[in-house]
Scaffold this motif. Structure first.
Motif, PDB file in Angstrom:
ATOM      1  N   VAL A   5       0.829  -1.202   0.000  1.00 11.51           N
ATOM      2  CA  VAL A   5       0.000   0.000   0.000  1.00 11.51           C
ATOM      3  C   VAL A   5       0.863   1.251   0.000  1.00 11.51           C
ATOM      4  O   VAL A   5       0.608   2.203  -0.748  1.00 11.51           O
ATOM      5  CB  VAL A   5      -0.974  -0.008   1.209  1.00 11.51           C
ATOM      6  N   VAL A   6       1.917   1.261   0.830  1.00 10.92           N
ATOM      7  CA  VAL A   6       2.825   2.415   0.873  1.00 10.92           C
ATOM      8  C   VAL A   6       3.496   2.619  -0.481  1.00 10.92           C
ATOM      9  O   VAL A   6       3.615   3.748  -0.968  1.00 10.92           O
ATOM     10  CB  VAL A   6       3.876   2.239   1.998  1.00 10.92           C
ATOM     11  N   THR A   7       3.889   1.536  -1.109  1.00  9.87           N
ATOM     12  CA  THR A   7       4.519   1.633  -2.432  1.00  9.87           C
ATOM     13  C   THR A   7       3.537   2.190  -3.467  1.00  9.87           C
ATOM     14  O   THR A   7       3.903   3.050  -4.277  1.00  9.87           O
ATOM     15  CB  THR A   7       5.037   0.249  -2.875  1.00  9.87           C
ATOM     16  N   CYS A   8       2.302   1.727  -3.444  1.00  8.69           N
ATOM     17  CA  CYS A   8       1.282   2.243  -4.377  1.00  8.69           C
ATOM     18  C   CYS A   8       1.012   3.728  -4.130  1.00  8.69           C
ATOM     19  O   CYS A   8       0.867   4.502  -5.088  1.00  8.69           O
ATOM     20  CB  CYS A   8       0.000   1.442  -4.257  1.00  8.69           C
ATOM     21  N   LEU A   9       0.964   4.126  -2.866  1.00 11.22           N
ATOM     22  CA  LEU A   9       0.767   5.543  -2.556  1.00 11.22           C
ATOM     23  C   LEU A   9       1.938   6.384  -3.051  1.00 11.22           C
ATOM     24  O   LEU A   9       1.752   7.484  -3.570  1.00 11.22           O
ATOM     25  CB  LEU A   9       0.578   5.734  -1.054  1.00 11.22           C
ATOM     26  N   ASN A  10       3.138   5.855  -2.897  1.00 12.84           N
ATOM     27  CA  ASN A  10       4.327   6.566  -3.367  1.00 12.84           C
ATOM     28  C   ASN A  10       4.297   6.711  -4.887  1.00 12.84           C
ATOM     29  O   ASN A  10       4.599   7.780  -5.422  1.00 12.84           O
ATOM     30  CB  ASN A  10       5.586   5.845  -2.910  1.00 12.84           C
ATOM     31  N   VAL A  14       4.253  10.148  -7.150  1.00 14.68           N
ATOM     32  CA  VAL A  14       5.231  10.419  -8.205  1.00 14.68           C
ATOM     33  C   VAL A  14       4.529  10.662  -9.536  1.00 14.68           C
ATOM     34  O   VAL A  14       4.849  11.612 -10.264  1.00 14.68           O
ATOM     35  CB  VAL A  14       6.246   9.260  -8.315  1.00 14.68           C
ATOM     36  N   ILE A  15       3.551   9.813  -9.876  1.00  9.66           N
ATOM     37  CA  ILE A  15       2.813   9.986 -11.133  1.00  9.66           C
ATOM     38  C   ILE A  15       2.052  11.311 -11.124  1.00  9.66           C
ATOM     39  O   ILE A  15       2.054  12.047 -12.110  1.00  9.66           O
ATOM     40  CB  ILE A  15       1.870   8.790 -11.379  1.00  9.66           C
ATOM     41  N   TRP A  26      -2.233  14.212   0.583  1.00  9.38           N
ATOM     42  CA  TRP A  26      -2.711  13.154   1.459  1.00  9.38           C
ATOM     43  C   TRP A  26      -1.892  11.879   1.343  1.00  9.38           C
ATOM     44  O   TRP A  26      -1.807  11.107   2.291  1.00  9.38           O
ATOM     45  CB  TRP A  26      -4.191  12.873   1.195  1.00  9.38           C
ATOM     46  N   THR A  27      -1.262  11.626   0.176  1.00  8.47           N
ATOM     47  CA  THR A  27      -0.499  10.389   0.023  1.00  8.47           C
ATOM     48  C   THR A  27       0.740  10.400   0.914  1.00  8.47           C
ATOM     49  O   THR A  27       1.055   9.385   1.542  1.00  8.47           O
ATOM     50  CB  THR A  27      -0.075  10.173  -1.441  1.00  8.47           C
ATOM     51  N   GLU A  28       1.422  11.512   0.976  1.00  9.47           N
ATOM     52  CA  GLU A  28       2.623  11.593   1.820  1.00  9.47           C
ATOM     53  C   GLU A  28       2.270  11.414   3.292  1.00  9.47           C
ATOM     54  O   GLU A  28       2.956  10.706   4.028  1.00  9.47           O
ATOM     55  CB  GLU A  28       3.309  12.932   1.600  1.00  9.47           C
ATOM     56  N   GLU A  29       1.202  12.032   3.706  1.00  9.98           N
ATOM     57  CA  GLU A  29       0.764  11.926   5.097  1.00  9.98           C
ATOM     58  C   GLU A  29       0.349  10.491   5.433  1.00  9.98           C
ATOM     59  O   GLU A  29       0.749   9.935   6.456  1.00  9.98           O
ATOM     60  CB  GLU A  29      -0.397  12.888   5.309  1.00  9.98           C
ATOM     61  N   LEU A  30      -0.439   9.895   4.562  1.00  7.26           N
ATOM     62  CA  LEU A  30      -0.894   8.527   4.789  1.00  7.26           C
ATOM     63  C   LEU A  30       0.272   7.537   4.770  1.00  7.26           C
ATOM     64  O   LEU A  30       0.306   6.598   5.572  1.00  7.26           O
ATOM     65  CB  LEU A  30      -1.946   8.149   3.739  1.00  7.26           C
ATOM     66  N   MET A  31       1.246   7.762   3.888  1.00  6.45           N
ATOM     67  CA  MET A  31       2.440   6.899   3.861  1.00  6.45           C
ATOM     68  C   MET A  31       3.175   6.957   5.196  1.00  6.45           C
ATOM     69  O   MET A  31       3.631   5.937   5.704  1.00  6.45           O
ATOM     70  CB  MET A  31       3.396   7.318   2.740  1.00  6.45           C
ATOM     71  N   ARG A  32       3.296   8.154   5.749  1.00  6.17           N
ATOM     72  CA  ARG A  32       3.985   8.327   7.033  1.00  6.17           C
ATOM     73  C   ARG A  32       3.289   7.523   8.129  1.00  6.17           C
ATOM     74  O   ARG A  32       3.940   6.815   8.904  1.00  6.17           O
ATOM     75  CB  ARG A  32       4.023   9.810   7.391  1.00  6.17           C
ATOM     76  N   TYR A  33       1.964   7.603   8.189  1.00  8.53           N
ATOM     77  CA  TYR A  33       1.221   6.893   9.231  1.00  8.53           C
ATOM     78  C   TYR A  33       1.270   5.380   9.031  1.00  8.53           C
ATOM     79  O   TYR A  33       1.389   4.615   9.991  1.00  8.53           O
ATOM     80  CB  TYR A  33      -0.229   7.373   9.275  1.00  8.53           C
ATOM     81  N   LEU A  34       1.198   4.936   7.792  1.00  8.52           N
ATOM     82  CA  LEU A  34       1.290   3.500   7.526  1.00  8.52           C
ATOM     83  C   LEU A  34       2.668   2.949   7.832  1.00  8.52           C
ATOM     84  O   LEU A  34       2.808   1.802   8.284  1.00  8.52           O
ATOM     85  CB  LEU A  34       0.908   3.214   6.075  1.00  8.52           C
ATOM     86  N   MET A  35       3.701   3.756   7.625  1.00  9.14           N
ATOM     87  CA  MET A  35       5.056   3.303   7.947  1.00  9.14           C
ATOM     88  C   MET A  35       5.240   3.146   9.459  1.00  9.14           C
ATOM     89  O   MET A  35       5.982   2.267   9.911  1.00  9.14           O
ATOM     90  CB  MET A  35       6.104   4.274   7.382  1.00  9.14           C
ATOM     91  N   ILE A  36       4.566   3.968  10.243  1.00 10.54           N
ATOM     92  CA  ILE A  36       4.614   3.799  11.702  1.00 10.54           C
ATOM     93  C   ILE A  36       3.989   2.462  12.083  1.00 10.54           C
ATOM     94  O   ILE A  36       4.559   1.696  12.867  1.00 10.54           O
ATOM     95  CB  ILE A  36       3.897   4.971  12.408  1.00 10.54           C
TER      96      ILE A  36
END
Length: 147
Positions: A5-10, A14-15, A26-36
């Motif tokens: 999911v984090v990879t897809c958001l990243n 980028v796209i 929102w993608t950067e923020e959500l990636m941060r929370y999912l990585m936690i």
């Protein structure tokens, strides 16, 4: 699954940035929370598989008969740390229940709950390690390697 999911958001970010000339905040923020969450749940898996970082220097310097005591002491220190994270993380998460993330709009209780939930699961795994043993089951590893 979280890493996918984090990879897809990243990739989405980028796209969006290079193809559509706009970034999705929102993608950067959500990636941060999912990585936690990924880090906390990954820590539980590392304890289960005995792949976490450890102070092996202490274990190798003592008599092999006492190495189990050293490992038990190291797990005790980790358990004490997890208790602190659980005790202080739970009220912190509840205090932030009404707060909403600025870009994604998700309630902040979800990112904050990663700490107490992860700490509780690590405590359970540490307790199981004390009961069952500190090393992963070799027969399970042997069967996985043969497949």
């Amino acid at each position: 699954m979280l890493l996918v999911v984090v990879t897809c958001l990243n990739l989405t970010q980028v796209i969006g940035r290079y193809v559509f000339s706009t970034g999705f905040n929102w993608t950067e923020e959500l990636m941060r929370y999912l990585m936690i969450w990924l880090m906390m749940l990954g820590s539980v898996a590392c304890i289960f598989r005995a792949e976490h970082m450890a102070v092996e220097t202490l274990e190798t310097r003592v008599d092999p008969a006492k190495a189990r005591l050293v490992k038990s002491a190291l797990y005790t220190v980790a358990a004490i740390f997890c208790v602190f994270v659980l005790v202080y993380g739970w009220p912190l998460a509840l205090r932030n229940a009404a707060q909403v993330a600025p870009a994604s709009g998700i309630p902040m209780i979800y990112p904050y709950m990663a700490l107490p939930v992860g700490a509780a699961l690590m405590l359970v795994q540490i307790a199981l390690s004390w009961v069952v043993g500190f090393e992963p089951d070799q027969t399970t590893d042997d069967r996985e390697g043969a497949s």
